[in-house]
Design an enzyme around this catalytic site. Structure first.
Site, short mmCIF file in Angstrom:
data_model
loop_
_atom_site.label_atom_id
_atom_site.label_comp_id
_atom_site.label_asym_id
_atom_site.label_seq_id
_atom_site.Cartn_x
_atom_site.Cartn_y
_atom_site.Cartn_z
N CYS A 1 -6.11 -35.13 -26.38
CA CYS A 1 -6.11 -33.91 -26.80
C CYS A 1 -6.99 -33.80 -27.93
CB CYS A 1 -4.72 -33.30 -27.31
SG CYS A 1 -4.48 -31.66 -27.68
N HIS B 1 -0.79 -35.15 -22.64
CA HIS B 1 -0.41 -35.99 -23.78
C HIS B 1 0.68 -37.08 -23.18
CE1 HIS B 1 -1.39 -33.88 -27.46
NE2 HIS B 1 -1.58 -33.07 -26.64
N GLU C 1 1.60 -39.84 -24.50
CA GLU C 1 2.40 -40.42 -25.50
C GLU C 1 3.72 -39.68 -25.66
OE1 GLU C 1 0.14 -38.28 -26.00
OE2 GLU C 1 0.31 -37.11 -28.04
#
Lengths: 227, 962
Positions: free
Chosen positions: A87, A196, A198
């Site tokens: 990002c 994302h 994560e």
């Protein structure tokens, strides 16, 4: 020996704790790196996390690329250090010219947060070698300026060299050209991704566990890499 | 070397020589700090230059000092224009023994305003304390910045909801953004790390043109600030009703987590301790009444003093959060208070008053955005992203270092002084370039404000309204009509999917979001080791409260309580945001009193305390008040978030399904319902009955059933009844269901009642195969009525009500999700608007002009002496539909927005209403340009360099968001 993966915190970084958690769940040791300190502390790989570095009131990532930590990081990346920009991290990698192109405001002008399906197109990178070519994964996307743009020649070169790492499927959330969600540099050690991974590492908090593959990939890569 | 202000020296008129206007604070101490070579109150190197560059002449002849106030007792003061009554002004003179200075008058006017003093609500709010059930969990309660509740031996959580209504009407983006920023600082001030936000929003009719201006801006503002701050948005409400036209409700909640031993205090204890202002520089934003004071009487030529909505800088707030948390961790602060409404005035007086100490402040040390600001402006400014710290002298260096690390300003502006030897509290003494401008007992501003028992009277129309019951309206009684009603209801603005809104909020950041909208409650994990978590829900129903404020408020409490309970959490604490019309209207005051009584009684019955809240009065346009809208927040605790129960039916392998049960009793209760409003535009009758004892039993059942694994899903039933609950549970994960109408609801319009009644105390649950017997036994043990109503149908792809209708999930989804994109712009790419949406749009528009014209008339009537700007705003609204017709995504109404932004609001914007006294002050025409920061020269530090773009304000960098 446990791999040590650095996570850089800029003022305004938001997903730095989440990136560190993902690194830990993948089995590596997260190492906090500070924007003002050029010392990479001998880490084996680096994650530039999501957020709004320096508020991103200017072009996203435009100030972060001048942070002291970036001076050493750019050199290390050119020398082969695996770097994943997520990002805002992707935006910073583009601003730092480690990756071509730019991320601009979402075409529909809204911030967009949804669970997004991606197709992994390149599995030869340091961050995607745990996936199968063409594998579809589900990870959250959340950005206001995630529309990937580059000139036609650059896009053709990325396609031709197999450097489009992931594409949006079942809908393009931000208007990115050619549905590009992630790209890599020619050496495959630097990857920028808008969604994302994560945030897809725990069943309790994410839409899937698909994001974990990005972090286990780099561990695999490090084991195989020459010391 | 860093030092702090001298406690011993207090200037008197006699020892103040001619003012050295250009005296740099840091390097040339004036007579106030005689022996302070090298004093360095500000870390940032350009602060001294900043002070130097201030123009000297403007107030040289006009600064209103304490000595001058003593000498000129008869000078006329614009107290009435500031909203103070004659007797209030007399009281100030009595307290001070003289007339107040300009700065003191400004301070009293804002601290004694409704917003700060709760002067109309205080007599009622006492019940929350008096009726509070005993709780050993409560670490801080009403009166603190936010309530703090212990959830384990080590951890506590703090949560609070506040309103930012009027600013959000005037400037939707910044109004909403700073609403989020303000509540986050309240949470931060308690010592907590903010971990989530929620936002209950209410707008005018969904198809009204001005809603098309307000809603996109508010949503972008909530998202823009919260996303940039890194706080997941986990829930809230989006409600449309014509009563909120011209008066949207923008409430914001923040949740924080802290170790129990890190709770911070706001007391400015320890004479000699240093008072530090940290965060953004102070500008002229949100000054309100004080500007009027200046421009109306004292300096008519000045056009720079424009009140305005504050402008948010979420990046600065993020840095402020990290800096504060580092200070707490290192135990570097004695006391801390956020700067919100009433700015520095409130922070200085509250911290001193709560400790009984005094304070000595050198006001020229406050870092300013605009060098020409006057003392009263600095004291009243509501510039965002600021905190006031009380620091021991030997810790000051470390505090300043931490601030520098994070790149925020920190400046020693004063020090704590001792109470007087005779035991009376200390005094707040403020000088401006060595001239004494404020000398007051801080407690007189905080605690001794006026308190009113305002007249109350049940609204005259209430009896007739209650007699007009919705149960007598014609109801659908054929399968075809029922099918059509389901599709119409789930597509109505209040029941439609809110994804258009919630996809603009980050719900993932911080990685601890276990449940978020559209789930009944947000669930956040607060301890990764143990899985400890909390659940939060906010609910309100203005229609119910209009029909019966006492029971309507209890219904809101019951719904929030139930929403928390369905996740499996145990409800433990309550917060509230009470949005009402003008307290000067006896009818409104009666509604308010009934609502407070209902909430206090309800919490007593449920055994959970109110920990804090917020009152917002003056929500009305002209004589028309909004529906009384108490929004109630309930917090629950989950020992292990892995056991949480979500709302969606669960996909199963082929041939398998879960059993559906309806818990609670369904009565013929349609008054105030969504159905009555959508299909008949009807509001009347008596709202559904609420039995809090039964709610409690239900919650206990759900907690136990969830814990032992009897539940695969649980969903609260409220607006839209069972039909809405079924559709939402089906669509969440794309799992169909087959339902049979129970015998007692057979025949005529009774199937409709079964599907659309809004009886309280009901929950739809799905139970995995093999658990049915144990589950129903548990229901019996808890005294909760249950009925088996059907099964999930994972392979069916449809919602079927046996013998009535079958609707495919695709058709349900299309109806449920199309409404908001149609109204507010389709944000999908490369997809043209659906033909259906285009066809129906003109119909919606056709209704609009009438309602709009009424709103404008109401506005005009209210503003007989209102300024030109208000009229301009109205004109711009008239123009708005043209802008809406433009086929541009998120076109908004630039014209309307700009004109509206020019309407000034007071510092307590949410309470200012055209026609209300507080508001009248604020409506002076202002045509000054937007604020421009004083240029900063010299070599900025790295952090400042980083912060510079922020100074321009996010709006400037992203003009498309304005």
């Amino acid at each position: 020996m446990t791999a040590r993966v650095g996570v850089v915190t800029f003022p305004g970084s938001l997903d730095d704790g989440d990136a560190a958690r993902a690194v830990r769940i993948a089995g590596a040791e997260p190492v906090r790196l500070w924007h003002g300190d050029p010392d990479l502390q001998g880490v084996d790989a680096v994650v530039l996390p999501g957020g709004f570095s320096y508020g991103d009131y200017l072009r996203c990532g435009a100030i972060a690329r001048f942070a002291p930590v970036m001076e050493t990081l750019v050199d290390a990346a050119r020398g082969g250090l695996p770097v994943l920009g997520i990002c805002n991290g992707f935006q910073i990698l583009c601003e730092a010219h480690l990756l071509p192109g730019a991320l601009t405001r979402n075409q529909h002008l809204h911030f967009r947060n949804r669970d997004q399906r991606l197709r992994i197109e390149a599995t030869g990178t340091a961050w995607t070698n745990a996936f199968q070519p063409g594998q579809e994964v589900l990870v959250p996307v959340k950005n206001g300026e995630g529309c990937y743009v580059a000139d036609a020649a650059t896009l053709d070169r990325l396609e031709g060299e197999g450097r489009v790492v992931a594409r949006y499927v079942d809908g393009n959330p931000n208007g990115s050209q050619r549905d590009i969600a992630a790209i890599t540099n020619p050496a495959g050690n630097v990857v920028g991704i808008m969604p994302h991974p994560e945030h897809a590492v725990e069943a309790l908090t994410g839409p899937s566990l698909d994001g974990l593959g990005f972090f286990t990939s780099v561990l695999k890569h490090l084991v195989g890499a020459p010391a | 070397m860093t030092t702090h202000p001298d406690p011993a020296v207090r200037p008197t008129p006699g020892d103040s020589p001619a003012v050295p206007f250009a005296a740099p604070v840091a390097s040339q101490p004036g007579p106030v700090d005689p022996d302070r070579p090298g004093a360095e109150p500000a870390r940032h190197p350009d602060q001294a230059r900043h002070a130097q560059s201030a123009p000297a002449g403007d107030w040289a002849h006009g600064l209103d000092t304490v000595p001058r106030a003593v000498e000129t007792p008869d000078e006329l003061q614009p107290y009435a224009e500031l909203g103070l009554r004659d007797d209030e002004y007399d009281r100030i003179r009595h307290i001070l023994g003289r007339r107040p200075t300009q700065a003191e008058l400004a301070m009293y006017s804002i601290m004694w305003s409704e917003h700060c003093s709760y002067k109309s609500s205080k007599v009622h709010l006492r019940q929350f304390g008096e009726k509070a059930p005993p709780s050993d969990r409560l670490l801080a309660g009403i009166g603190e910045n936010a309530g703090v509740v212990r959830v384990s031996d080590e951890l506590a959580v703090t949560f609070k909801v506040e309103s930012h209504n009027h600013p959000s009407f005037v400037e939707p983006y910044q109004g909403a953004a700073t609403g989020v920023g303000g509540i986050v600082r309240d949470i931060l001030a308690m010592g907590a790390r903010p971990v989530a936000v929620m936002d209950p929003l209410r707008f005018g009719a969904a198809d009204h043109p001005d809603t098309g201006r307000v809603l996109p801006g508010v949503v972008a503002g909530v998202g823009g600030y919260g996303n940039c701050l890194g706080l997941p948005n986990i829930g809230g409400e989006v409600v449309f009703d014509p009563c909120y036209q011209g008066n949207p409700l923008v409430n914001a909640l923040c949740l924080g987590v802290l170790p129990v031993d890190r709770l911070q205090k706001k007391e400015a204890t320890g004479p000699g301790n240093v008072v530090v202002l940290m965060g953004a520089r102070t500008g002229r934003d949100g000054i309100g009444g004080v500007s009027v004071l200046a421009s109306a009487t004292f300096d008519e030529g000045s056009e720079q003093r424009r009140p305005s909505v504050q402008v948010g800088d979420p990046f600065m707030e993020k840095l402020l959060i990290e800096a504060c948390l580092e200070l707490y961790e290192a135990e570097l602060v004695v006391g801390i208070q956020d700067l919100g409404g009433a700015g520095l005035t409130c922070a200085l007086t509250e911290t001193a008053a709560s400790a009984g100490t005094g304070m000595r402040v050198w006001l020229e040390r406050v870092p300013l955005r605009e060098a020409s600001m006057e003392p009263q402006e600095i004291l009243a400014s509501e510039s965002q992203e600021r905190m006031l710290l009380v620091v021991a002298p030997d810790k000051l260096e470390a505090v300043l270092k931490t601030a520098e690390k994070w790149g925020v300003w920190a400046t020693a502006i004063g020090e704590v002084t001792a109470p007087s030897p005779d035991g009376r509290p200390g005094r707040l003494v403020v000088t401006w370039r060595d001239q004494l401008v404020v000398d007051v007992p801080p407690g007189s501003l905080v605690d001794d404000g006026p308190v009113y028992a305002r007249p109350m009277r049940e609204p005259a129309d209430l009896i007739l309204l209650q007699a007009d019951r919705a149960e007598t309206l014609p109801r659908p009684s054929t399968p075809e009509a029922l099918r059509e009603t389901v599709l119409r209801m789930i597509a109505s603005p209040n029941l439609a999917d809110k994804g258009w809104v919630t996809e603009q909020y980050d719900r993932y950041v911080l990685g601890n979001t276990v449940l978020a909208q559209p789930e009944d409650a947000g669930v956040i994990r607060i301890d990764e080791r143990t899985g400890l978590g909390v659940a939060l829900s906010l609910d309100g129903n203005g229609r119910y409260a209009r029909l019966d404020p006492y029971h309507g408020t209890r219904l809101a409490l019951a719904e929030a309580y139930r929403n928390v309970a369905v996740t499996g959490a145990k409800p433990i604490a309550v917060t509230n945001c009470l949005n009402f019309g003008s307290p000067e209207d006896p009818g409104v005051m009666w509604q308010f009193a009934e609502a407070v009584r209902g909430l206090a009684d309800g919490c007593q019955e449920l055994g959970i305390p109110v920990t804090g809240g917020n009152v917002s009065f003056y929500n009305q346009t002209g004589a028309a008040a909004i529906h009384p809208t108490p929004v109630v927040g309930v917090l629950g605790v989950l020992d292990d978030v892995a056991a949480r129960v979500p709302m969606g039916f669960v996909p199963r392998p082929a041939g398998e399904h879960d059993q559906l049960f309806l818990l609670g009793e369904t009565h013929v209760e349609l008054s105030g319902s969504e159905w009555a409003w959508v299909t008949h535009e009807h509001l009347g009758g008596i709202p559904p009955q609420v039995d809090l004892g039964r709610e409690r039993q239900l919650a206990e059942l759900l907690a136990e059933a969830g814990r032992v694994g009897h539940l695969s899903s649980a969903h609260d039933l409220s607006d839209g009844g069972l039909a809405q609950g079924l559709v939402e549970s089906c669509l969440r994960r794309g799992v169909g269901a087959v339902v049979a109408v129970p015998e007692q609801f057979a025949g005529g319009s009774m199937p409709f009642v079964f599907l659309f009644s809004e009886s309280a105390g009901r929950v739809l649950v799905s139970v995995p195969r093999g658990h049915e017997k144990a589950f129903t036994a548990l229901c019996a043990a808890h005294g909760v009525p249950w009925e088996a109503i059907g099964i999930t149908d994972p392979a069916g792809g449809a919602l079927e009500v046996h013998g009535q209708f079958r609707i495919g999930l695709d058709e349900l989804r299309a109806a449920h999700t199309a409404t908001l994109p149609r109204l507010f712009g389709n944000s999908e790419l490369a997809e043209a608007d659906a033909p259906v949406a285009q066809a129906s749009a003109p119909v919606a528009d056709a209704d609009a002009p009438g309602g709009q014209a009424d709103a404008l008339v109401a506005q005009a009537d209210a503003d007989v002496d209102a300024p030109v700007t208000q009229a301009d705003a109205a004109v711009a609204v008239v123009d708005a539909p043209v802008a809406q017709a433009a086929p541009v995504a998120d076109a908004g109404f630039p014209g309307a927005r700009d004109a509206a932004a020019a309407v000034p609001v007071t510092d307590e914007g949410e309470q200012a209403t055209p026609g209300a006294p507080e508001a009248a002050d604020a409506l002076a025409p202002v045509d000054a340009p937007a604020p421009v920061d004083a240029p900063v020269t010299g070599q900025p530090t790295e952090a400042e360099r980083a912060a510079e773009p922020a100074e321009a304000g996010p709006g400037d960098a992203r003009p498309d968001q304005r």
